[in-house]
Design an enzyme around this catalytic site. Structure first.
Site, PDB file in Angstrom:
ATOM      1  N   ASP A 168      39.933  25.605  32.785  1.00 46.39           N
ATOM      2  CA  ASP A 168      39.902  24.682  34.027  1.00 46.39           C
ATOM      3  C   ASP A 168      41.040  24.735  34.205  1.00 46.39           C
ATOM      4  OD1 ASP A 168      36.921  24.020  32.719  1.00 46.39           O
ATOM      5  OD2 ASP A 168      38.211  22.516  31.651  1.00 46.39           O
ATOM      6  N   ASP A 170      36.963  28.012  27.102  1.00 48.24           N
ATOM      7  CA  ASP A 170      37.562  27.800  28.338  1.00 48.24           C
ATOM      8  C   ASP A 170      38.375  27.717  28.885  1.00 48.24           C
ATOM      9  OD1 ASP A 170      36.628  25.700  28.712  1.00 48.24           O
ATOM     10  OD2 ASP A 170      34.848  25.986  28.033  1.00 48.24           O
ATOM     11  N   ASP A 193      40.011  10.711  30.850  1.00 48.10           N
ATOM     12  CA  ASP A 193      39.566  10.399  29.847  1.00 48.10           C
ATOM     13  C   ASP A 193      40.811  10.129  28.704  1.00 48.10           C
ATOM     14  OD1 ASP A 193      39.274  13.008  28.971  1.00 48.10           O
ATOM     15  OD2 ASP A 193      37.311  12.893  28.374  1.00 48.10           O
TER      16      ASP A 193
END
Length: 443
Positions: free
Chosen positions: A52, A50, A132
């Site tokens: 983003d 996917d 992160d």
């Protein structure tokens, strides 16, 4: 900034839906970047699953720009933009918490440091520092096709290093799920967590108890149903995270049958990884049934020792195991029902006489229960033989099947080839049929 001629990311590798969103935002007067794992995977030579997008547009502005979109989330508001069957996730640049940010509507913390709600918008530089891991903090700008690297992301990707951005202990306290993400990315990418990233995890692992069980269930699916289940399991064990996801299973792994149970779990992980690699369907129920089977059998042995008959004992043991587990990782009923059916069939598969074998073969969960049985034999939990019988029974014609059931003799195949508990079914008498149920299909 890494200009276009100094990196390998190309628009031809990006999905049409993602490009539509990027260009739509850009034409609307906003900044628009691809971000995160899709860029990491492209640089590693992998095809992203996917794409983003991140932007300086707020969720409301994104929603107004794209007709087929909706705002989701409370803790982090994002926008899902749909193009055909593909959904592109669009988020807004997020900011660090600052002293002047006291608006409870935008930012909220628990005393432990856990971030409960975070919708404070910021710049791209702040957004990168809020992510992160460095390997997930690259940005591809649709305006100039350059990569923007604020935390030495490309260097870590090239070196195969997993490094947390910021102070690891603080970041784990903000969101304990980051510890699970560390295990998952290390397993998926084959990257080595650096010392600062790995060191705090074992002593902070209990922070996972603060995370809602439903969210942990979603993380468990990502760990075990993404094609790298064995490596994820091993990372969880090495980092001391597994006991806070499956505490009762962890206790069983430390017991006398620990090696047997681990062999069965690893075999199930390998089976799941192989099926995913071949684009075959898998169900969470199968891997969860294997992970909780040691707990079920330990409890089953206790109930049987107390004189409870086999079928009621298994039912009680299954209920107990599931009740314990949902306090840590939620198990939706659509999966727990399947798990119960698979476990129930372990007691029924040894009883093959008369028309029972044909009835079991037509059971909607037969194949999953059969695969489960093979794993039990492979791990040495029960002696081999029953699995081979069922393998042959599925392959031969009706006449040969009749001969096979007749050859079982007067006990109708109700011996100790299967069942549940450490002693198989050898000690149980065939006084009545086991309860009826169903199971799901891993294969």
């Amino acid at each position: 900034m890494i200009p276009r001629d100094q990196h390998t990311i190309s628009r031809k590798d990006i999905s049409r839906a993602a490009l539509n969103v990027l260009y739509g935002l850009h034409k609307g007067g906003f900044e628009a970047y691809l971000v995160g794992g899709c860029l990491r995977d492209l640089l590693c030579g992998r095809q992203p699953k996917d794409f983003d997008v991140v932007t300086d547009a707020t969720p409301d502005e994104v929603h107004r720009l794209f007709k087929r979109s909706r705002i989701i989330g409370r803790r982090f508001q994002i926008v899902h933009v749909r193009f055909g069957r593909e959904i592109i996730e669009v988020s807004t640049f997020r900011a660090f918490q600052r002293d002047d940010m006291n608006d409870d509507q935008h930012l909220a913390h628990e005393e432990t440091g856990l971030v409960l709600r975070d919708n404070a918008w910021g710049s791209i530089e702040e957004d990168a520092l809020r992510r992160d891991f460095t390997v997930n903090a690259l940005y591809y700008n649709i305006a100039d096709f350059a990569l923007y690297d604020f935390v030495q992301s490309r260097r870590d990707i090239e070196r195969g290093v997993l490094r947390l951005i910021g102070d690891p202990e603080q970041r784990y306290r903000e969101d304990p799920v980051r510890m699970l993400r560390a295990a998952r990315f290390a397993a998926k990418l084959g990257f080595e967590p650096d010392r600062a990233t790995a060191e705090p995890i074992p002593r902070l692992a209990e922070l996972l108890l603060q995370v809602p069980p439903a969210r942990l269930f979603d993380e468990v699916l990502k760990l075990f149903l993404s094609g790298h289940a064995r490596a994820s399991y091993q990372e969880l064990r090495e980092l001391g995270l597994f006991p806070f996801l499956f505490p009762e299973t962890d206790l069983c792994l430390q017991g006398d049958q620990g090696e047997t149970w681990e062999a069965m779990i690893l075999a199930a992980m390998d089976n799941t990884d192989a099926r995913l690699a071949e684009d075959k369907p898998v169900t969470p129920a199968f891997i969860l049934a294997v992970l909780l089977w040691p707990v079920v059998t330990a409890r089953l042995d206790k109930y049987r020792a107390d004189g409870v008959p086999p079928a009621p004992a298994l039912h009680k043991a299954a209920s107990w195991a599931l009740d314990q587990q949902i306090q840590h990782t939620a198990v939706p009923r659509r999966f727990s029902t399947v798990m119960r059916e698979m476990w129930d069939l372990q007691q029924r598969l040894p009883r093959r006489g008369g028309k029972r074998a044909d009835t079991l073969l037509q059971h909607p969960r037969f194949r999953a229960a059969y695969d489960f049985l093979l794993l039990r034999e492979q791990a040495g939990e029960i002696r081999a033989g029953l699995g081979a019988w069922w393998t042959r029974y599925q392959q031969v014609d009706e006449q040969e099947r009749y001969a096979m059931t007749q050859a079982l003799g007067p006990n109708q195949g109700a011996g100790g080839d299967g069942g549940g508990g450490n002693n198989g079914g050898g000690r149980r008498r065939r006084r009545r049929r086991g309860g009826r149920s169903s199971s799901s299909n891993q294969g």
